[in-house]
Scaffold this active site. Structure first.
Site, PDB file in Angstrom:
ATOM      1  CB  CYS A  65      42.858 -16.190  10.489  1.00  0.00           C
ATOM      2  SG  CYS A  65      43.929 -15.669   9.184  1.00  0.00           S
ATOM      3  CB  THR A  74      44.910 -14.373   5.912  1.00  0.00           C
ATOM      4  OG1 THR A  74      44.139 -13.335   6.503  1.00  0.00           O
ATOM      5  CG2 THR A  74      46.039 -13.766   5.094  1.00  0.00           C
TER       6      THR A  74
HETATM    7  P1  5GP Z   1      43.649 -16.974  17.734  1.00  0.00           P
HETATM    8  O1  5GP Z   1      44.225 -16.761  19.104  1.00  0.00           O
HETATM    9  O2  5GP Z   1      42.153 -16.994  17.754  1.00  0.00           O
HETATM   10  O3  5GP Z   1      44.244 -18.145  17.035  1.00  0.00           O
HETATM   11  O4  5GP Z   1      44.105 -15.712  16.877  1.00  0.00           O
HETATM   12  C1  5GP Z   1      43.747 -14.404  17.233  1.00  0.00           C
HETATM   13  C2  5GP Z   1      44.281 -13.470  16.185  1.00  0.00           C
HETATM   14  O5  5GP Z   1      43.692 -13.757  14.908  1.00  0.00           O
HETATM   15  C3  5GP Z   1      43.934 -12.012  16.406  1.00  0.00           C
HETATM   16  O6  5GP Z   1      44.720 -11.403  17.386  1.00  0.00           O
HETATM   17  C4  5GP Z   1      44.139 -11.428  15.023  1.00  0.00           C
HETATM   18  O7  5GP Z   1      45.491 -11.120  14.773  1.00  0.00           O
HETATM   19  C5  5GP Z   1      43.751 -12.590  14.107  1.00  0.00           C
HETATM   20  N1  5GP Z   1      42.417 -12.361  13.507  1.00  0.00           N
HETATM   21  C6  5GP Z   1      41.265 -12.044  14.123  1.00  0.00           C
HETATM   22  N2  5GP Z   1      40.251 -11.957  13.236  1.00  0.00           N
HETATM   23  C7  5GP Z   1      40.787 -12.212  12.036  1.00  0.00           C
HETATM   24  C8  5GP Z   1      40.249 -12.262  10.711  1.00  0.00           C
HETATM   25  O8  5GP Z   1      39.054 -12.107  10.474  1.00  0.00           O
HETATM   26  N3  5GP Z   1      41.132 -12.522   9.723  1.00  0.00           N
HETATM   27  C9  5GP Z   1      42.461 -12.722   9.963  1.00  0.00           C
HETATM   28  N4  5GP Z   1      43.258 -12.940   8.917  1.00  0.00           N
HETATM   29  N5  5GP Z   1      42.994 -12.721  11.185  1.00  0.00           N
HETATM   30  C10 5GP Z   1      42.169 -12.460  12.205  1.00  0.00           C
END
Ligand code: 5GP
Length: 287
Positions: A128, A130
């Site tokens: 992410c 953001t």
């Molecule tokens: P991880 O477990 O990989 O740290 O986080 C997974 C979460 O990242 C997902 O469930 C979703 O909420 C968030 N996420 C997935 N793709 C994106 C993206 O392209 N941008 C953002 N801001 N969040 C993402």
């Protein structure tokens, strides 16, 4: 005038769980299965409350089949065709939730508007961007603690979504009060994930990308619309074979956490949790 909230907000890396008196003799005595009855729909859920993220790389039908064997579920990504869905959704029930938010007042708003489970997390995800693109976010541990408090006050439930990088982080999310924990990156790179295995510098890798990345938007929407920016990145992750071993590693870690703090059931973990602030998580000698 803009306000500055000077209260310290914490992430998983800032804390450890304090061990407590425990009468558990073996990790096998720990019960990870939880039963929840949801506030608005009155539906009941029983299972191990870990969810695979609805990303098109990991939130696949193949992943759902393996997760279901362990009483865990998968938030299937939204890019399957209707035909593909019809084939899959005979035996597999769906679950709906609302989000993503990071503040107690938004959690209350959504629950009072009819949602059962609120997804908590803005910006913690492994792919992410953001926080870089928008400057918006909230350290995940504090977000979970505050949102769980608001949700549970109304008999609602929350999912801690994103930011877990190891089984210990999953335990901390449950300890902070999450009813469910959603994982993306920790499930990336497996056989059950979408995409081909590629060879890079003699190593096997698979592609993993955010759902707001250029890669995802090109694939599903023909590119990034001019009015918005990509908020996700694309990475190559080591190929990790069958997801089964990763699942066992996460569940084994969680059982172990429960024994250290004396929780016979995962549902008791947050009541048995005291976090201590730390400046280092683990030894760096061989890092
Ligand atoms: P991880 O477990 O990989 O740290 O986080 C997974 C979460 O990242 C997902 O469930 C979703 O909420 C968030 N996420 C997935 N793709 C994106 C993206 O392209 N941008 C953002 N801001 N969040 C993402």
């Amino acid at each position: 005038m803009p306000r500055v909230d000077a209260d310290l907000k914490l992430d998983f890396k800032d804390v450890l769980l304090r061990p407590k008196r425990s009468s558990l003799k073996s990790r096998s005595e720990v019960d990870l299965t939880c039963t929840f009855t949801f506030r608005n729909s009155k539906q009941t859920y029983t299972g191990i409350p870990i969810i695979v993220a609805n990303m098109d790389t990991v939130g696949t039908f193949e992943m759902a089949v393996v997760m279901a064997k362990h009483a865990m579920f998968t938030a299937i990504h939204k890019h399957y065709s209707l035909e593909e869905w019809k084939l899959f959704a005979a035996n597999h029930p769906e679950c709906l939730e609302a989000g993503n938010v990071v503040t107690g007042e938004m959690v209350e708003e959504l629950i009072l508007s009819g949602a059962d489970i609120i997804k908590v997390g803005i910006g913690p995800g492994s792919v992410c961007t953001t926080r870089i693109k928008t400057g918006v976010g909230y350290p995940q541990l504090s977000a979970v603690i505050e949102c769980a408090d608001s949700a549970h006050g109304l008999k609602g439930h929350i999912i801690s979504d994103g930011g877990c990088s190891c089984p210990g982080d999953v335990a901390k999310a449950f300890g902070a009060g999450a009813d469910f924990v959603m994982l993306g990156g920790m499930f990336a790179g497996h056989d059950q994930c979408a995409g081909e295995i590629m060879e890079k510098n003699g190593k096997k890798v698979k592609l993993f990308y955010g759902m707001s990345s250029d890669t995802a938007m090109k694939k599903h929407a023909g590119g990034v619309a001019e009015y918005r920016a990509s908020e996700g990145r694309t990475v190559e992750v080591p190929y990790r074979g069958d997801v089964e071993l990763t699942i066992l590693d996460i569940l084994g870690g969680l059982r172990s956490t429960c024994t250290y703090v004396g929780a016979a059931k995962l549902k008791e973990l947050s009541r048995r949790t005291t976090f201590i602030r730390v400046t280092q998580q683990h030894s760096q000698v061989f890092s």
